[in-house]
Design an enzyme around this catalytic site. Sequence first.
Site, PDB file in Angstrom:
ATOM      1  CG  ASP A  11      -1.828   1.219   1.295  1.00  0.00           C
ATOM      2  OD1 ASP A  11      -2.291   1.662   0.227  1.00  0.00           O
ATOM      3  OD2 ASP A  11      -2.051   1.753   2.395  1.00  0.00           O
ATOM      4  CB  SER A  12       0.193   4.770  -0.755  1.00  0.00           C
ATOM      5  OG  SER A  12      -0.984   4.945   0.007  1.00  0.00           O
ATOM      6  CE1 TYR A  43       2.980   5.231  -3.162  1.00  0.00           C
ATOM      7  CE2 TYR A  43       1.872   3.440  -4.315  1.00  0.00           C
ATOM      8  CZ  TYR A  43       2.967   3.919  -3.626  1.00  0.00           C
ATOM      9  OH  TYR A  43       4.063   3.109  -3.404  1.00  0.00           O
ATOM     10  N   GLY A  44      -2.418   9.056  -4.125  1.00  0.00           N
ATOM     11  CA  GLY A  44      -3.552   9.701  -4.792  1.00  0.00           C
ATOM     12  C   GLY A  44      -3.255  11.058  -5.401  1.00  0.00           C
ATOM     13  CB  CYS A  74      -2.898   0.910  -2.623  1.00  0.00           C
ATOM     14  SG  CYS A  74      -2.810   2.664  -3.059  1.00  0.00           S
ATOM     15  CG  ASN A  75      -9.231   1.757  -2.664  1.00  0.00           C
ATOM     16  OD1 ASN A  75      -8.817   1.623  -1.519  1.00  0.00           O
ATOM     17  ND2 ASN A  75     -10.372   1.236  -3.066  1.00  0.00           N
ATOM     18  CB  THR A  76      -4.440   5.491  -5.468  1.00  0.00           C
ATOM     19  OG1 THR A  76      -5.325   6.263  -4.657  1.00  0.00           O
ATOM     20  CG2 THR A  76      -3.820   6.398  -6.522  1.00  0.00           C
ATOM     21  CB  CYS A 183      -8.717   5.429   0.745  1.00  0.00           C
ATOM     22  SG  CYS A 183      -6.997   5.559   1.309  1.00  0.00           S
ATOM     23  CB  THR A 184      -6.560   0.257   2.156  1.00  0.00           C
ATOM     24  OG1 THR A 184      -5.359   0.932   1.735  1.00  0.00           O
ATOM     25  CG2 THR A 184      -7.089  -0.601   1.015  1.00  0.00           C
ATOM     26  CG  HIS A 185      -4.459   5.199   4.600  1.00  0.00           C
ATOM     27  ND1 HIS A 185      -3.980   4.744   3.391  1.00  0.00           N
ATOM     28  CD2 HIS A 185      -3.354   5.555   5.320  1.00  0.00           C
ATOM     29  CE1 HIS A 185      -2.660   4.826   3.375  1.00  0.00           C
ATOM     30  NE2 HIS A 185      -2.255   5.318   4.526  1.00  0.00           N
TER      31      HIS A 185
END
Length: 259
Positions: A11-12, A43-44, A74-76, A183-185
């Site tokens: 992930d970012s 990353y977004g 990570c979605n982005t 977003c995974t956060h």
Amino acid sequence: MNDTRPIGLFDSGIGGTTVWQALHYLLPHENTLFLGDSMNAPYGQKTKQEIIALSKRNTAWLIEQGAKIIIVACNTATTNAIAELRNTFEVPIIGIEPAIKPAAMLTKTGKVGVLATQGTLLSKKYSEAQLLYPNVTFINQIGYKIVQIIEEGGLYSTELELLLKEYMQPMIEAKIDHLVLGCTHYPYLKPILNKLLPSNIKIIDSGEAVAKHTHRILEANNLLKTDKKMGETKFYTTKNVAVMQSFIHPFGTAELLEF
């Protein structure tokens, strides 16, 4: 077969640990390897080419460590880089996308809120996904600054709560009945969001769905670890070990990775 090689996730930053937790809950015997690239978060706000380059680097490193399958937690990175990753690497690669399908199928008001990064909401892939549900109105909100605040250890800060209140108000006024966390956060925001949102609004994230899909892919490719011994996990971060440690306690110990 008993394939003891680890599942690799990246992930970012620390957000992908929410996906790791869902995976570990479903597949506790699998070995896992997690890389959080906090040095380059979020990353977004990067260009598509920057996101692709970072995603390739992360994936290559995980495969070098022996990963048998990669989860882009990570979605982005998924919306911008997964096609390139699948064209470049031979191991199965699983992505994560905003869970708008279950929200669109379950909504009673026809209004669904989506909180996600700029890189996800402005991607072609996400725009096309929304078109599949012409009877649903999506209230999209870019989560400016959320990832940065979480990465800096400010999850329980007043600043973050005020920011979320600002982002949620238009959604509440629009009468959404589902909020998709893209977003995974963002699953780490659930305790705050539950305070801010009316009780009828259901919060949806993608972690459980990704874990189930990973299980299916491992099974179909004879990649499951079948010895029933509890899995081991290694966590790596490219920036702040203390912040990563605060999120993964008591699951393991974070280590600093310098590329």
